[in-house]
Scaffold this active site. Structure first.
Site, PDB file in Angstrom:
ATOM      1  N   HIS A  65       0.815  -1.232   0.000  1.00  0.00           N
ATOM      2  CA  HIS A  65       0.000   0.000   0.000  1.00  0.00           C
ATOM      3  C   HIS A  65       0.843   1.275   0.000  1.00  0.00           C
ATOM      4  O   HIS A  65       0.296   2.374  -0.150  1.00  0.00           O
ATOM      5  CB  HIS A  65      -0.934   0.030   1.212  1.00  0.00           C
ATOM      6  CG  HIS A  65      -1.962  -1.047   1.215  1.00  0.00           C
ATOM      7  ND1 HIS A  65      -2.872  -1.218   0.187  1.00  0.00           N
ATOM      8  CD2 HIS A  65      -2.231  -2.034   2.109  1.00  0.00           C
ATOM      9  CE1 HIS A  65      -3.652  -2.254   0.467  1.00  0.00           C
ATOM     10  NE2 HIS A  65      -3.281  -2.776   1.616  1.00  0.00           N
ATOM     11  N   ASP A  77      -2.488 -10.689  -2.085  1.00  0.00           N
ATOM     12  CA  ASP A  77      -3.069 -10.178  -0.845  1.00  0.00           C
ATOM     13  C   ASP A  77      -4.545  -9.855  -1.105  1.00  0.00           C
ATOM     14  O   ASP A  77      -4.924  -9.522  -2.231  1.00  0.00           O
ATOM     15  CB  ASP A  77      -2.314  -8.907  -0.422  1.00  0.00           C
ATOM     16  CG  ASP A  77      -2.757  -8.362   0.920  1.00  0.00           C
ATOM     17  OD1 ASP A  77      -2.081  -8.640   1.915  1.00  0.00           O
ATOM     18  OD2 ASP A  77      -3.790  -7.654   0.971  1.00  0.00           O
ATOM     19  N   HIS A  90      -6.158  -7.286  -0.307  1.00  0.00           N
ATOM     20  CA  HIS A  90      -6.361  -5.877  -0.651  1.00  0.00           C
ATOM     21  C   HIS A  90      -5.626  -5.503  -1.940  1.00  0.00           C
ATOM     22  O   HIS A  90      -4.582  -6.078  -2.251  1.00  0.00           O
ATOM     23  CB  HIS A  90      -5.856  -4.991   0.492  1.00  0.00           C
ATOM     24  CG  HIS A  90      -6.503  -5.284   1.808  1.00  0.00           C
ATOM     25  ND1 HIS A  90      -5.918  -6.095   2.762  1.00  0.00           N
ATOM     26  CD2 HIS A  90      -7.693  -4.899   2.310  1.00  0.00           C
ATOM     27  CE1 HIS A  90      -6.724  -6.191   3.814  1.00  0.00           C
ATOM     28  NE2 HIS A  90      -7.813  -5.475   3.568  1.00  0.00           N
ATOM     29  N   ASP A 125      -4.698 -12.804   3.866  1.00  0.00           N
ATOM     30  CA  ASP A 125      -5.925 -12.213   4.410  1.00  0.00           C
ATOM     31  C   ASP A 125      -7.135 -12.548   3.536  1.00  0.00           C
ATOM     32  O   ASP A 125      -8.250 -12.102   3.794  1.00  0.00           O
ATOM     33  CB  ASP A 125      -5.795 -10.699   4.657  1.00  0.00           C
ATOM     34  CG  ASP A 125      -4.986  -9.967   3.615  1.00  0.00           C
ATOM     35  OD1 ASP A 125      -4.709 -10.561   2.552  1.00  0.00           O
ATOM     36  OD2 ASP A 125      -4.649  -8.795   3.841  1.00  0.00           O
TER      37      ASP A 125
HETATM   38  N1  Q9C Z   1     -12.251  -2.331   7.158  1.00  0.00           N
HETATM   39  C1  Q9C Z   1      -2.459  -5.187   4.279  1.00  0.00           C
HETATM   40  O1  Q9C Z   1      -3.096  -6.211   4.286  1.00  0.00           O
HETATM   41  N2  Q9C Z   1      -7.528  -0.942   7.396  1.00  0.00           N
HETATM   42  N3  Q9C Z   1      -2.972  -4.022   4.635  1.00  0.00           N
HETATM   43  C2  Q9C Z   1      -8.589  -1.708   6.832  1.00  0.00           C
HETATM   44  C3  Q9C Z   1     -10.859  -2.565   6.861  1.00  0.00           C
HETATM   45  C4  Q9C Z   1      -6.246  -1.052   6.730  1.00  0.00           C
HETATM   46  C5  Q9C Z   1      -4.345  -3.895   5.053  1.00  0.00           C
HETATM   47  C6  Q9C Z   1      -9.949  -1.464   7.376  1.00  0.00           C
HETATM   48  C7  Q9C Z   1      -6.004  -2.401   6.109  1.00  0.00           C
HETATM   49  C8  Q9C Z   1      -4.645  -2.506   5.481  1.00  0.00           C
HETATM   50  C9  Q9C Z   1      -1.020  -5.191   3.903  1.00  0.00           C
HETATM   51 ZN    ZN Z   2      -4.125  -7.117   2.823  1.00  0.00          ZN
END
Ligand code: Q9C
Ligand code: ZN
Length: 355
Positions: free
Chosen positions: A175, A211, A213, A298
């Site tokens: 990210h 991942d 996301h 995840d």
């Molecule tokens: N409702 C990685 O997996 N907040 N980053 C999410 C979800 C941030 C995830 C809120 C999530 C970042 C590397």
């Molecule tokens: Zn993630």
């Protein structure tokens, strides 16, 4: 299979984060890599994992991706914040410069530590503490060390298929953009090594981001280049909310070299593997020489911050599919927050690849 790690990665450990408006324990914790490491150590299979502490290769590969003022901010934010009387637990942004605010895009608008926090970060998941820079730097060095090991070892004969190396690192990276942290990420580990491998070998690199996301940082860094290609399967609509549509395909020389496959939150093993097979065809057609995998688990059904419906067994299949690409592969840890299964799920991907 070589597994690269660093004890320094534990030095970033915020206590809390805000999730859906509630204060909860920080999901991206140092325990994650301890669990994965002990799982791989105890794995009773024929594939031996060897564990290697990372080497410090310096700042150059990091500065080939990230702006020097951003790196300077990550290094000094906590001390500046403390000098200004801030809380010892660390610094989080208080306001963000949006595009119709007077200081938008102007560094001069960010005079104090807290203003800079809003300038260099786009969400509330990246608290900067005393050890944050050390851990983010170590995470990048783990990934760089793994990339160097892969480049050295990939010329050796390997009967069992393509060679792989695992960068067991945190905080994660996908990210983070050239000048913004967010999504638990400070330095974009995968982008750093993709660029390093390309400049060291002049070869073609494919980044496969599995991942849950969307890897908005990695996409942004390589949006206008044809090497590396960036390919992502991700939950949609979900965090990071403002990227990851199928219509984002790259620009200029990079047109066609960003591939986004947004998947609905009901995605199960079968649907995921179908989507994976289709993007693997694209990676094979691209004729990459090296594969870098943004490895997040995840996608697992019980992950506390994500929405897919996948089981532990599918990760073996995912590993086998990645193996079928047939290229030297660098696995770089990203997300995965269900602590009870993070070891098994990461281990299953590596087992599938090594089988
Ligand atoms: N409702 C990685 O997996 N907040 N980053 C999410 C979800 C941030 C995830 C809120 C999530 C970042 C590397
Ligand atoms: Zn993630």
């Amino acid at each position: 299979m070589k597994v690269i790690y660093s004890e320094e990665c534990a030095k970033h450990a915020p206590k809390y984060e805000i999730l859906s408006g509630n204060l909860v324990d920080y999901f991206e914790s140092p325990v994650r890599i301890e669990i994965i490491k002990s799982h791989l150590q105890s794995f009773s299979s024929s594939h031996n994992y060897t564990f290697h502490e990372s080497t410090d290769y310096g700042i150059d590969a990091i500065l080939a991706v990230h702006d020097s003022d951003f790196v300077q901010y990550l290094k000094t934010a906590y001390d500046e914040w403390c000098q200004e009387g801030g809380d010892k637990n660390g610094i989080l942004p208080e306001a963000f410069p949006h595009k119709n605010m007077p200081s938008f895009g102007r560094n001069s608008g960010a005079a104090t530590a807290i203003a800079k926090a809003g300038h260099y970060c786009y969400d509330l998941s990246c608290c900067i503490m005393g050890g944050t820079w050390l851990a983010a730097y170590a995470s990048a060095q783990v990934t760089i060390s793994a990339a160097k090991a892969l480049m050295e070892d990939c010329s050796l004969p390997n009967e069992n298929g393509p060679i792989g190396v695992f960068a067991l690192c945190r905080p994660p990276g996908h990210h983070a953009t050239n000048n913004l942290c967010g999504g638990y990420c400070f330095l974009n580990n995968v982008a750093i090594v993709a660029r390093l491998i390309i400049s060291a070998t002049s070869k073609k690199v494919a980044i496969l981001d599995i991942d849950y996301h969307h890897g908005n940082g990695t996409q942004a860094i390589f949006y206008s280049t044809s090497n590396p290609i960036y390919v992502s399967l991700h939950g949609h609509p979900d965090y990071p909310w403002f990227s990851g549509h199928a219509s984002e395909t790259g620009e200029g020389e990079g047109e066609g070299y960003t591939v986004n496959v947004p998947l609905t939150t009901e995605t199960d093993d079968k649907k995921y593997l179908e989507a994976l097979r289709s993007v693997i065809q694209k990676i094979i057609a691209y004729e990459a020489d090296f594969l870098v995998v943004s490895l997040g688990v995840d996608t697992f059904m019980h992950d506390p911050i994500a929405g897919f419906n996948m089981t532990s067994g599918v990760y073996i299949e995912i590993g086998k599919h990645i193996k079928s690409i047939g290229k030297p592969t660098l696995f770089v840890l990203e997300g995965g927050y269900h602590l009870e299964t993070i070891g098994i799920n990461v281990g299953n991907i590596l087992e599938g690849f090594n089988s």
